[in-house]
Design a protein around this motif. Sequence first.
Motif, mmCIF file in Angstrom:
data_model
loop_
_atom_site.group_PDB
_atom_site.id
_atom_site.type_symbol
_atom_site.label_atom_id
_atom_site.label_comp_id
_atom_site.label_asym_id
_atom_site.label_seq_id
_atom_site.Cartn_x
_atom_site.Cartn_y
_atom_site.Cartn_z
ATOM 1 N N LEU A 16 -2.378 5.483 -5.384
ATOM 2 C CA LEU A 16 -2.156 6.512 -4.381
ATOM 3 C C LEU A 16 -1.294 7.670 -4.889
ATOM 4 O O LEU A 16 -1.533 8.829 -4.539
ATOM 5 C CB LEU A 16 -1.508 5.910 -3.138
ATOM 6 N N TRP A 63 -0.356 10.829 3.443
ATOM 7 C CA TRP A 63 -1.346 9.912 3.996
ATOM 8 C C TRP A 63 -0.710 9.134 5.136
ATOM 9 O O TRP A 63 0.492 8.891 5.141
ATOM 10 C CB TRP A 63 -1.904 8.971 2.929
ATOM 11 N N VAL A 66 -4.013 3.296 5.354
ATOM 12 C CA VAL A 66 -4.910 2.788 4.321
ATOM 13 C C VAL A 66 -5.605 1.550 4.869
ATOM 14 O O VAL A 66 -4.944 0.641 5.379
ATOM 15 C CB VAL A 66 -4.155 2.430 3.021
ATOM 16 N N VAL A 80 -8.472 5.854 2.759
ATOM 17 C CA VAL A 80 -7.168 6.469 3.009
ATOM 18 C C VAL A 80 -7.332 7.640 3.974
ATOM 19 O O VAL A 80 -8.199 8.491 3.790
ATOM 20 C CB VAL A 80 -6.531 6.965 1.691
#
Length: 210
Positions: A16, A63, A66, A80
Amino acid sequence: MMEPATLAQILAADPLEAWQAAIVARLDALFPGVTVKAHPGKIDISQMIAKTIVPAPGIAVGWSRVRSIELINGMVDLTVDWAAYIVVEAKAIENRAVDRDRLGWALGYRMMMILADREETTWSLNKITPPAEQPAPQLVPLYTVADEGRGVGYLAATWSQTLVAQGAGLYDAPAPMLTVTIDDDGRASAEADFGDNVPIEVRDLWEVDP
């Protein structure tokens, strides 16, 4: 079965951070004159008001969720949910005053056009799908009463993408040798040679019916 991993190994395996950094780097190049920074999650509007996240005009990329999808081969797809928070205020551009809302829409529109570009949204990475169609990318205004009189506006562009084929599969070795035969009726059948010490569940994945 998972093996023990040190903190350094866990950090090194995290996809990520590199993905977020790639998004920030590309948006920074596509929005000259706009500050683009990474943000570690959902935005606290009060932080944006205090300009501790990103100055106007600016974009903070983070973000919010997930989700994992386990594949039949033992690997995992990770979907995501991303957000680009846009911060704007009235600004003089080429000797012309541009109000907050006009600038916010212009930046938001360009962000939506970027998300519609399949080449751009690979972010120069591998194993990244285009933004999902459901839910589709969207742009929404954010409103705070406390900041209305300060001439600062906020928008959020959100989208979902999937990082595919993560982790180790059930069969991390060269594919088996397949022998294909055709019977008298023209039907094909295949026989796989796996060698030694291959689990039965892996063999089942490679079985080919006539």
